[in-house]
Design a protein around this motif. Structure first.
Motif, short mmCIF file in Angstrom:
data_model
loop_
_atom_site.label_atom_id
_atom_site.label_comp_id
_atom_site.label_asym_id
_atom_site.label_seq_id
_atom_site.Cartn_x
_atom_site.Cartn_y
_atom_site.Cartn_z
N GLY A 334 0.72 -1.17 0.09
CA GLY A 334 -0.02 -0.03 0.02
C GLY A 334 0.74 1.23 0.00
O GLY A 334 1.97 1.28 -0.25
N LYS A 335 0.16 2.28 0.48
CA LYS A 335 0.80 3.67 0.54
C LYS A 335 1.43 3.91 1.96
O LYS A 335 0.51 3.96 2.95
N ASN A 336 2.48 4.79 1.90
CA ASN A 336 2.74 5.31 3.24
C ASN A 336 2.74 4.14 4.33
O ASN A 336 2.38 4.54 5.71
N GLY A 337 3.30 2.91 4.23
CA GLY A 337 3.36 1.92 5.27
C GLY A 337 2.09 1.34 5.67
O GLY A 337 1.96 0.38 6.57
N ALA A 338 1.11 1.51 4.70
CA ALA A 338 -0.24 0.88 4.85
C ALA A 338 -0.25 -0.18 3.85
O ALA A 338 0.42 -0.39 2.97
N SER A 339 -1.10 -1.09 4.12
CA SER A 339 -1.41 -2.47 3.30
C SER A 339 -2.21 -1.85 2.24
O SER A 339 -3.27 -0.97 2.42
N ALA A 340 -2.23 -2.58 0.88
CA ALA A 340 -3.21 -2.32 -0.22
C ALA A 340 -4.64 -2.73 0.09
O ALA A 340 -5.52 -1.99 0.04
N MET A 341 -4.82 -3.58 1.06
CA MET A 341 -6.12 -4.08 1.77
C MET A 341 -6.68 -3.24 2.36
O MET A 341 -7.93 -2.62 2.33
N SER A 342 -5.91 -2.28 3.19
CA SER A 342 -6.40 -1.19 4.35
C SER A 342 -6.63 -0.12 3.43
O SER A 342 -7.68 0.50 3.78
N ASP A 343 -5.97 0.23 2.50
CA ASP A 343 -6.42 1.40 1.46
C ASP A 343 -7.51 1.05 0.87
O ASP A 343 -8.52 1.94 0.58
N ILE A 344 -7.80 0.06 0.38
CA ILE A 344 -9.22 -0.15 -0.27
C ILE A 344 -10.37 -0.22 0.79
O ILE A 344 -11.26 0.43 0.47
N LEU A 345 -10.11 -0.87 1.93
CA LEU A 345 -11.04 -0.62 3.09
C LEU A 345 -11.42 0.67 3.45
O LEU A 345 -12.67 1.01 3.56
N MET A 346 -10.35 1.70 3.43
CA MET A 346 -10.65 3.02 3.84
C MET A 346 -11.04 3.80 2.88
O MET A 346 -11.92 4.67 3.30
N SER A 347 -11.41 3.47 1.46
CA SER A 347 -12.02 3.91 0.56
C SER A 347 -13.39 3.93 0.96
O SER A 347 -14.01 4.81 0.25
N MET A 348 -13.71 2.78 1.44
CA MET A 348 -15.10 2.76 1.70
C MET A 348 -15.45 3.00 3.25
O MET A 348 -16.81 3.08 3.67
#
Length: 430
Positions: A334-348
């Protein structure tokens, strides 16, 4: 399950991908989800990033409505041609594991998950001490209310007790304008049961205790009576409550249009609210669940999701699936130390559960809407993950809907719910 971990926001060890190795031939794996097209596109983009570094692995994503997700996993999960990866509600795990439809996580994945996720979340993704997947989202409930309607009614603050809750709902009800004070949900199991359960645990009660239904308690009787009072007073109108897992229908429409003043809903529907309300989303605020006469403090029901791997898939497909999931949930994706999964979740507007993802997204989690949910995590009570849990939830849904429509009294609803739950859980345990 204690969720006090949220207050610490400590950076846990990163989830490392399994050692990447080549395959003798290309491997095709599939991912089944219930997400919207916009969210599926984000997952597909992440899959493409993984395939760039792993050109022998091709990943396809398929989405079905939430109501079809479990049946699809069950009907197709028994064959090698079924989806390789599935996103599931943890409530379904005991039965899927019992029926050997999902594979235990490899030791390397299990070790990393146990070091990077809160113990309670890991427990909800496990059966008999064995981890069966990688946790992702965690959801809790809070009171959502329309500040503009509160101001019009001269109400300064959200209700903290049930007495205040009923009084506030009455003041916010305007039958001439078609406005209800509090919106319940019907036609969707989790949407019906989870708000009720959050009020129940905020009244000191439990759904299940020591593996047995606890709906015959005094605390439960008071919760059924609360629903009956709201319906009989006209503060909650069943015809305005129809919804599904995507929150379409009257339930969402009435809250978005200002015809419903208060609801109890989960954090994940932030994106639906923003889309429906536009600039008026600024009128929406969150608050803890009101506390009942037998309760000690606000509590929310919590539930979580995870990704699992098809136990019937071939060895190469399972290996590739676990490598992809490990990467997808690691800080490398993901971005800035986050996982791609969390970036997807946070988009929702969905809360991630990995410790380092909470830290990586702390700024957005501090927003006015989501901070209200983060604040209730520490005192949340997990929805019971037991054999027969889905059938138990659907049965309680039907009883609560009968109460909403005046087909049964609160007293009869309580007796029916307890009897049905006892039968369901005893049968499932055999």
């Amino acid at each position: 399950m204690s969720l006090a971990w949220i207050s610490k926001l400590t950076l846990a060890a990163g989830l490392l991908a399994l050692p990447a190795t080549g395959w003798a031939q290309s491997v095709n794996i599939s991912y089944l989800t219930h997400w919207s097209p916009e969210t599926v596109a984000l997952l597909e983009a992440a899959a493409k990033d993984f395939s760039k570094a792993n050109p022998d692995v091709a990943i396809t994503v398929r989405a079905v409505p939430f109501g079809d997700l479990l049946t699809t996993l069950r009907s197709q999960g028994g064959s090698a041609d079924g989806p390789t990866i599935g996103g599931i509600y943890d409530l379904w795990l005991p039965e899927l594991a019992r029926d050997k439809l999902v594979a235990p996580a490899p030791d390397a994945v299990a070790s990393d998950v146990k070091s990077a996720w809160p113990a309670g979340v890991v427990s909800a993704a496990s059966v008999g001490g064995a981890l069966y997947g990688i946790p992702n989202e965690i959801d809790v409930y809070a009171l959502n209310y329309n500040k503009a309607l509160f101001k019009e009614a001269g109400i300064a603050a959200p209700p903290k007790t049930w007495a205040e809750f009923k009084d506030t709902a009455a003041k916010l009800t305007n039958k001439d304008n078609g406005q209800q004070g509090f919106g319940m949900i019907n036609s969707w199991a989790a949407g019906v049961v989870h708000p009720f359960a959050s009020l129940l645990v905020s009244n000191g009660g439990e759904l299940v205790k020591d593996g047995k239904p606890a709906l015959d308690s005094k605390e439960a009787a008071e919760t059924f009576a609360l629903y009956e009072d709201l319906i009989k007073s006209g503060a909650s109108v069943p015809s305005m409550a129809t919804a599904d897992a995507n929150t379409t229908g009257p339930f969402l429409d009435n809250f978005v249009s200002g015809k419903t003043a208060m609801i109890i809903m989960a954090n994940w529907w932030e994106s639906a609210l923003k889309t429906g309300m536009g600039d008026k989303f600024a009128d929406i605020a969150t608050a803890p669940i009101p506390v009942g006469p037998s309760g000690d403090k606000p509590h929310s029901i919590s539930y979580s999701w995870m990704t699992v791997v098809n136990a019937k898939a071939g060895a190469a497909e399972q290996k590739a699936a676990w490598e992809f999931l490990a990467w997808l949930n690691s800080s490398k994706s993901g971005k800035n130390g986050a996982s791609a999964m969390s970036d997807i979740l946070m988009s929702m507007g969905i809360l991630p559960s990995r410790n380092s993802d909470i830290t990586a997204h702390k700024d957005k989690l501090g927003s006015e809407f989501l901070s209200g949910y983060v604040s209730v995590l520490a005192d949340a009570r997990p929805f019971p993950v037991v054999l027969g849990g889905q059938e138990f939830s659907e049965s309680l849904q039907q009883t609560l809907e009968a109460l909403q429509y005046g087909q049964v009294s609160a007293k009869d609803a309580q007796a029916n719910a307890q009897n049905d739950a006892t039968s369901i859980l005893e049968r499932a345990a055999k």
